[in-house]
Design an enzyme around this catalytic site. Structure first.
Site, mmCIF file in Angstrom:
data_model
loop_
_atom_site.group_PDB
_atom_site.id
_atom_site.type_symbol
_atom_site.label_atom_id
_atom_site.label_comp_id
_atom_site.label_asym_id
_atom_site.label_seq_id
_atom_site.Cartn_x
_atom_site.Cartn_y
_atom_site.Cartn_z
ATOM 1 N N GLY A 56 0.808 -1.240 0.071
ATOM 2 C CA GLY A 56 -0.017 0.064 0.058
ATOM 3 C C GLY A 56 0.890 1.368 -0.005
ATOM 4 O O GLY A 56 2.164 1.174 -0.057
ATOM 5 N N GLY A 75 3.080 14.246 -4.413
ATOM 6 C CA GLY A 75 2.722 12.910 -4.439
ATOM 7 C C GLY A 75 2.047 12.248 -5.657
ATOM 8 O O GLY A 75 1.234 11.179 -5.492
ATOM 9 N N GLU A 76 2.308 12.969 -6.908
ATOM 10 C CA GLU A 76 1.565 12.379 -8.110
ATOM 11 C C GLU A 76 2.318 11.038 -8.570
ATOM 12 O O GLU A 76 1.313 10.231 -9.045
ATOM 13 C CB GLU A 76 1.993 13.523 -9.266
ATOM 14 N N GLU A 109 9.082 20.630 -4.734
ATOM 15 C CA GLU A 109 9.181 19.341 -4.662
ATOM 16 C C GLU A 109 10.035 18.819 -5.861
ATOM 17 O O GLU A 109 10.811 17.923 -5.691
ATOM 18 C CB GLU A 109 7.792 18.820 -4.856
#
Length: 278
Positions: A56, A75-76, A109
């Site tokens: 997960g 978090g793409e 990021e």
């Protein structure tokens, strides 16, 4: 400024005792509209997909709620890998952020990634300038870099699509790309780029080859050209670093000339802005 970056990063950093982690359907998520990153390494994405299939998502993504659902802030890759893993939902933390903060966080990021591609970096800076109405110096101050560094990276955006593709494929370096922009006959760019790849030409060899091509374009022969004094070469380099464009200095006994190259109206305005500021 660097302090600004730390504040933004701190704003999205989370602590399990304070931030609520929710499970959001993938169908309600969309990529950050200000995300400058276009390329995702397939091998790395495959590895992450396998990890998510087994364990997960270990680190929740960060999102911003909108009328239509949720925009991904950070978090793409985890979002894409979750899709590939056949997941229906993903763990996420919902943050309240402005459009400006969304843009800066996406860029920060990306800039912190070790495998950031030169053209992704250039696109990041261009997006900041356009969306936040910033000058190159403003971007440099916010990110803790020199203005000349920002200018040199941005020059890559002036290359034709075919040459950009070679850089993205790592067949050409960003230094090759910037050097190619010194070629006076722009229609030769693709041809010279292919020559670099075929012959494994170094940046130094490319510089000499472009000097040869440009000299011939002016009706001079290689034999007839005199070598340029070292101090002029040094000053050309210093000005190239300062203004982020190709500079040529020529000198005779009675006079001299400094030529500043620009490849678009936007680049012309940028250079004039720097000159007038001084």
């Amino acid at each position: 400024m660097k302090e600004r970056n730390h504040e933004l990063v701190e704003k999205i950093s989370y602590n399990l005792s304070h931030d609520k982690i929710v499970e959001i359907p993938l169908s309600k998520l969309r990529r950050n509209p200000y995300q400058p990153r276009d390329y995702f390494d397939e091998a790395a994405l495959k590895d992450l997909t396998q990890s998510i299939s087994q364990h997960g998502v270990l680190q929740p993504i960060v999102v911003r709620e909108t009328i239509k659902g949720y925009d991904i802030v950070v978090g793409e890759r985890r979002y894409r890998a979750s899709q590939l893993a056949g997941k229906d939902t993903v763990l996420a933390i919902v943050k309240s952020l402005t459009d400006e903060e969304m843009l800066e966080l996406a860029i920060i990021e990306n800039l912190q990634r070790e495998n950031l591609k030169p053209l992704e970096e250039a696109k990041s800076y261009a997006t900041m300038m356009k969306e936040l109405n910033l000058k190159q110096q403003d971007v440099a101050d916010r990110l803790g870099k020199s203005r000349s560094y920002i200018a040199n990276v941005l020059r890559l955006l002036n290359l034709p699509p075919s040459v950009k593709s070679l850089i993205n494929e790592e067949k050409l370096s960003s230094a090759h790309g910037r050097t190619l922009l010194g070629l006076e006959k722009k229609h030769q760019l693709n041809q010279v780029a292919q020559k670099i790849v075929k012959e494994g030409m170094s940046v130094r060899a490319l510089e000499e080859y472009i000097k040869f091509l440009n000299a011939n374009d002016h009706g001079k022969t290689r034999k007839a050209r005199k070598s340029k004094p070292n101090f002029l070469v040094k000053h050309e380099y210093q000005l190239k670093e300062k203004y982020g464009t190709n500079i040529d200095i020529s000198k005779t006994k009675k006079a001299g000339k400094i030529s500043i190259e620009f490849n678009s109206e936007d680049e012309y305005k940028r250079i004039m802005e720097l000159l007038l500021e001084e």
